[in-house]
Motif scaffolding. Structure first.
Motif, PDB file in Angstrom:
ATOM      1  N   GLN A  71      -4.965  -2.404   8.468  1.00  0.00           N
ATOM      2  CA  GLN A  71      -4.149  -1.162   8.116  1.00  0.00           C
ATOM      3  C   GLN A  71      -2.649  -2.032   7.715  1.00  0.00           C
ATOM      4  OE1 GLN A  71      -4.390   1.321  11.467  1.00  0.00           O
ATOM      5  NE2 GLN A  71      -6.518   2.224  10.768  1.00  0.00           N
ATOM      6  N   GLU A  72      -2.365  -3.328   7.764  1.00  0.00           N
ATOM      7  CA  GLU A  72      -1.091  -3.876   7.324  1.00  0.00           C
ATOM      8  C   GLU A  72      -0.956  -4.012   5.881  1.00  0.00           C
ATOM      9  OE1 GLU A  72      -1.055  -7.185   9.743  1.00  0.00           O
ATOM     10  OE2 GLU A  72      -0.028  -6.215  11.796  1.00  0.00           O
ATOM     11  N   CYS A  73      -2.397  -3.697   5.307  1.00  0.00           N
ATOM     12  CA  CYS A  73      -2.722  -4.015   3.764  1.00  0.00           C
ATOM     13  C   CYS A  73      -1.570  -3.109   2.993  1.00  0.00           C
ATOM     14  CB  CYS A  73      -3.909  -3.924   3.358  1.00  0.00           C
ATOM     15  SG  CYS A  73      -4.097  -4.355   1.569  1.00  0.00           S
ATOM     16  N   THR A  74      -0.825  -3.300   2.078  1.00  0.00           N
ATOM     17  CA  THR A  74      -0.164  -2.525   1.287  1.00  0.00           C
ATOM     18  C   THR A  74      -1.030  -1.806  -0.002  1.00  0.00           C
ATOM     19  OG1 THR A  74       0.622  -3.970  -0.153  1.00  0.00           O
ATOM     20  CG2 THR A  74       1.896  -3.933   1.729  1.00  0.00           C
ATOM     21  N   MET A  75      -0.288  -0.735  -0.465  1.00  0.00           N
ATOM     22  CA  MET A  75      -1.035   0.110  -1.510  1.00  0.00           C
ATOM     23  C   MET A  75      -0.865  -0.828  -2.816  1.00  0.00           C
ATOM     24  SD  MET A  75      -2.610   2.804  -1.394  1.00  0.00           S
ATOM     25  CE  MET A  75      -2.642   3.194  -3.012  1.00  0.00           C
ATOM     26  N   GLU A  76       0.083  -1.579  -3.005  1.00  0.00           N
ATOM     27  CA  GLU A  76       0.415  -2.591  -3.816  1.00  0.00           C
ATOM     28  C   GLU A  76      -0.946  -3.543  -4.032  1.00  0.00           C
ATOM     29  OE1 GLU A  76       2.844  -1.777  -1.869  1.00  0.00           O
ATOM     30  OE2 GLU A  76       3.844  -0.630  -3.336  1.00  0.00           O
ATOM     31  N   THR A  77      -1.138  -3.877  -2.932  1.00  0.00           N
ATOM     32  CA  THR A  77      -2.471  -4.824  -2.815  1.00  0.00           C
ATOM     33  C   THR A  77      -3.708  -4.278  -3.513  1.00  0.00           C
ATOM     34  OG1 THR A  77      -1.491  -6.241  -1.083  1.00  0.00           O
ATOM     35  CG2 THR A  77      -3.923  -6.492  -1.701  1.00  0.00           C
ATOM     36  N   ILE A  78      -3.770  -2.790  -2.877  1.00  0.00           N
ATOM     37  CA  ILE A  78      -5.111  -2.337  -3.342  1.00  0.00           C
ATOM     38  C   ILE A  78      -5.115  -1.885  -4.770  1.00  0.00           C
ATOM     39  CG2 ILE A  78      -6.307  -0.136  -2.898  1.00  0.00           C
ATOM     40  CD1 ILE A  78      -5.176  -0.008   0.131  1.00  0.00           C
ATOM     41  N   LYS A  79      -3.712  -1.509  -5.202  1.00  0.00           N
ATOM     42  CA  LYS A  79      -3.666  -1.404  -6.753  1.00  0.00           C
ATOM     43  C   LYS A  79      -4.117  -2.666  -7.564  1.00  0.00           C
ATOM     44  CE  LYS A  79      -0.336   2.436  -6.320  1.00  0.00           C
ATOM     45  NZ  LYS A  79       1.157   2.876  -6.547  1.00  0.00           N
ATOM     46  N   ARG A  80      -3.599  -3.712  -7.048  1.00  0.00           N
ATOM     47  CA  ARG A  80      -3.652  -4.793  -7.747  1.00  0.00           C
ATOM     48  C   ARG A  80      -5.192  -5.421  -7.827  1.00  0.00           C
ATOM     49  NH1 ARG A  80      -1.446 -10.120  -8.335  1.00  0.00           N
ATOM     50  NH2 ARG A  80       0.680  -9.521  -7.874  1.00  0.00           N
ATOM     51  N   PHE A  81      -5.766  -5.003  -6.980  1.00  0.00           N
ATOM     52  CA  PHE A  81      -7.279  -5.629  -6.907  1.00  0.00           C
ATOM     53  C   PHE A  81      -8.343  -4.353  -7.121  1.00  0.00           C
ATOM     54  CE2 PHE A  81      -5.337  -8.978  -4.588  1.00  0.00           C
ATOM     55  CZ  PHE A  81      -6.211 -10.065  -5.086  1.00  0.00           C
ATOM     56  N   GLY A  82      -7.948  -3.088  -7.127  1.00  0.00           N
ATOM     57  CA  GLY A  82      -8.788  -2.034  -7.525  1.00  0.00           C
ATOM     58  C   GLY A  82      -8.525  -1.124  -8.571  1.00  0.00           C
ATOM     59  N   TYR A  83      -7.260  -1.327  -9.483  1.00  0.00           N
ATOM     60  CA  TYR A  83      -6.994  -0.346 -10.387  1.00  0.00           C
ATOM     61  C   TYR A  83      -7.040  -1.077 -11.700  1.00  0.00           C
ATOM     62  CZ  TYR A  83      -5.300   3.142  -7.039  1.00  0.00           C
ATOM     63  OH  TYR A  83      -5.236   4.070  -6.099  1.00  0.00           O
ATOM     64  N   ARG A  84      -7.205  -2.456 -11.841  1.00  0.00           N
ATOM     65  CA  ARG A  84      -7.303  -3.021 -13.216  1.00  0.00           C
ATOM     66  C   ARG A  84      -8.225  -4.251 -13.004  1.00  0.00           C
ATOM     67  NH1 ARG A  84      -1.848  -7.094 -12.967  1.00  0.00           N
ATOM     68  NH2 ARG A  84      -2.281  -8.179 -11.045  1.00  0.00           N
ATOM     69  N   SER A  85      -8.642  -4.407 -14.301  1.00  0.00           N
ATOM     70  CA  SER A  85      -9.694  -5.571 -14.390  1.00  0.00           C
ATOM     71  C   SER A  85      -9.004  -7.083 -14.410  1.00  0.00           C
ATOM     72  CB  SER A  85     -10.524  -5.370 -15.606  1.00  0.00           C
ATOM     73  OG  SER A  85     -11.423  -6.629 -15.927  1.00  0.00           O
ATOM     74  N   GLY A  86      -9.758  -7.951 -13.894  1.00  0.00           N
ATOM     75  CA  GLY A  86      -9.366  -9.401 -13.897  1.00  0.00           C
ATOM     76  C   GLY A  86      -9.404  -9.953 -15.251  1.00  0.00           C
ATOM     77  N   ARG A  87     -10.299  -9.102 -16.376  1.00  0.00           N
ATOM     78  CA  ARG A  87     -10.138  -9.392 -17.638  1.00  0.00           C
ATOM     79  C   ARG A  87      -8.809  -9.306 -18.191  1.00  0.00           C
ATOM     80  NH1 ARG A  87     -15.308  -6.836 -17.053  1.00  0.00           N
ATOM     81  NH2 ARG A  87     -17.086  -8.427 -17.184  1.00  0.00           N
ATOM     82  N   GLU A  88      -8.196  -8.576 -17.748  1.00  0.00           N
ATOM     83  CA  GLU A  88      -6.689  -7.895 -18.230  1.00  0.00           C
ATOM     84  C   GLU A  88      -5.624  -8.718 -17.708  1.00  0.00           C
ATOM     85  OE1 GLU A  88      -6.646  -3.872 -17.615  1.00  0.00           O
ATOM     86  OE2 GLU A  88      -8.358  -3.341 -18.695  1.00  0.00           O
ATOM     87  N   ALA A  89      -5.702  -9.057 -16.646  1.00  0.00           N
ATOM     88  CA  ALA A  89      -4.543  -9.667 -15.931  1.00  0.00           C
ATOM     89  C   ALA A  89      -5.224 -10.528 -14.648  1.00  0.00           C
ATOM     90  CB  ALA A  89      -3.526  -8.647 -15.267  1.00  0.00           C
ATOM     91  N   PRO A  90      -4.480 -11.489 -14.292  1.00  0.00           N
ATOM     92  CA  PRO A  90      -4.988 -12.681 -13.132  1.00  0.00           C
ATOM     93  C   PRO A  90      -4.512 -11.912 -11.932  1.00  0.00           C
ATOM     94  CG  PRO A  90      -3.018 -13.658 -14.301  1.00  0.00           C
ATOM     95  CD  PRO A  90      -3.387 -12.149 -15.170  1.00  0.00           C
ATOM     96  N   LYS A  91      -5.489 -11.682 -11.118  1.00  0.00           N
ATOM     97  CA  LYS A  91      -5.374 -10.839  -9.845  1.00  0.00           C
ATOM     98  C   LYS A  91      -4.708 -11.616  -8.785  1.00  0.00           C
ATOM     99  CE  LYS A  91      -8.283  -7.300 -10.764  1.00  0.00           C
ATOM    100  NZ  LYS A  91      -9.078  -7.131 -10.064  1.00  0.00           N
ATOM    101  N   PHE A  92      -4.775 -12.959  -8.791  1.00  0.00           N
ATOM    102  CA  PHE A  92      -4.250 -13.610  -7.539  1.00  0.00           C
ATOM    103  C   PHE A  92      -2.819 -14.129  -8.035  1.00  0.00           C
ATOM    104  CE2 PHE A  92      -8.477 -13.329  -6.041  1.00  0.00           C
ATOM    105  CZ  PHE A  92      -8.431 -13.236  -4.690  1.00  0.00           C
ATOM    106  N   GLU A  93      -2.437 -14.212  -9.233  1.00  0.00           N
ATOM    107  CA  GLU A  93      -1.077 -14.661  -9.595  1.00  0.00           C
ATOM    108  C   GLU A  93      -0.019 -13.920  -9.054  1.00  0.00           C
ATOM    109  OE1 GLU A  93       0.862 -14.232 -13.789  1.00  0.00           O
ATOM    110  OE2 GLU A  93      -0.067 -16.057 -13.847  1.00  0.00           O
ATOM    111  N   GLY A  94       1.008 -14.703  -8.302  1.00  0.00           N
ATOM    112  CA  GLY A  94       2.013 -14.143  -7.764  1.00  0.00           C
ATOM    113  C   GLY A  94       1.965 -13.719  -6.167  1.00  0.00           C
ATOM    114  N   ILE A  95       0.810 -13.861  -5.583  1.00  0.00           N
ATOM    115  CA  ILE A  95       0.713 -13.313  -4.189  1.00  0.00           C
ATOM    116  C   ILE A  95      -0.001 -14.369  -3.414  1.00  0.00           C
ATOM    117  CG2 ILE A  95       0.012 -11.136  -4.881  1.00  0.00           C
ATOM    118  CD1 ILE A  95      -2.962 -11.682  -4.383  1.00  0.00           C
ATOM    119  N   ALA A  96       0.068 -14.585  -2.117  1.00  0.00           N
ATOM    120  CA  ALA A  96      -0.096 -15.521  -1.191  1.00  0.00           C
ATOM    121  C   ALA A  96      -1.781 -15.507  -0.938  1.00  0.00           C
ATOM    122  CB  ALA A  96       0.607 -15.272   0.206  1.00  0.00           C
TER     123      ALA A  96
END
Length: 210
Positions: A71-96
């Motif tokens: 429940q500490e996960c942010t909506m930004e993280t959910i959007k990053r991994f759930g709202y776009r494809s890795g074919r379009e943008a690197p998912k893990f770039e810029g996060i820990a």
């Protein structure tokens, strides 16, 4: 017994990030179906849509990581991994993130546990694949409660977890197969009859108000 597809939304789901590295590419996506199927030896079943980039890489790699979101996960993280494809943008770039012994990435923040999985069997169930996975490693990371799919819908509608009164999300047309929620500008009823779900490809008739 009638076939009321709304009843299926009463089933409790968690929220996870499935992570994989293949040929130097790091990718991951949000999933809501992962559960333990045997205790000895410990095995999980992970359900994923066939047409995702992450699913494609997991089939090639034969292993994956599972970040159990808290429940500490942010909506930004959910959007990053759930709202776009890795074919379009690197998912893990810029996060820990860290990687497990198989080289698969998992999140450092907003998770309460991580699991290392090896794919032993893949079962084709039409639009999805079931990955039957022995557990190679598991580690608790936080005492925070796990984030559920219901929690996600509350956050998406502007609510706050743990509040006395949570706003009810307005009913929207939702794909009964993959739970994609239609939020386009054109009213759903006015979409052409050949409209298909952009995630799993099923027809308009498979959408329900939920």
């Amino acid at each position: 017994m009638n076939l009321d597809l709304d009843a299926l939304f009463k089933i409790s789901y968690g929220l996870f990030v499935a992570g994989v590295e293949q040929d130097g590419v790091l990718n991951g996506c949000i999933i809501n179906t992962a559960s333990q199927v045997t205790a000895e030896p410990p095995r999980l079943v992970v359900t994923m849509q066939k047409n995702t980039y992450t699913s494609e890489l997991i089939q090639k790699k034969g292993s994956l990581s599972l970040s159990i979101l808290s429940q500490e996960c942010t909506m930004e993280t959910i959007k990053r991994f759930g709202y776009r494809s890795g074919r379009e943008a690197p998912k893990f770039e810029g996060i820990a993130y860290e990687t497990d012994e198989s080289g698969n990435p998992y999140l450092k923040d907003g998770v309460n546990a991580v699991v290392r999985l090896q794919v032993a069997q893949t079962v084709d169930v039409d639009t999805h694949l079931l990955f039957i996975c022995p557990v190679l490693g598991a580690e608790s990371r936080s005492e925070a409660a796990s984030l559920t799919y219901d929690d996600y819908r509350i956050l998406k509608s502007g609510g706050t977890l743990g509040s006395a009164e949570r706003p009810k999300a307005p009913k929207k047309w939702t794909c009964a197969v993959c739970h994609y929620v239609y939020d386009g500008e054109i009213p759903f009823e006015e979409l052409p009859d050949d409209y298909v779900c952009p995630i799993c490809g099923v027809g308009k008739e498979n959408f329900i108000l939920a």
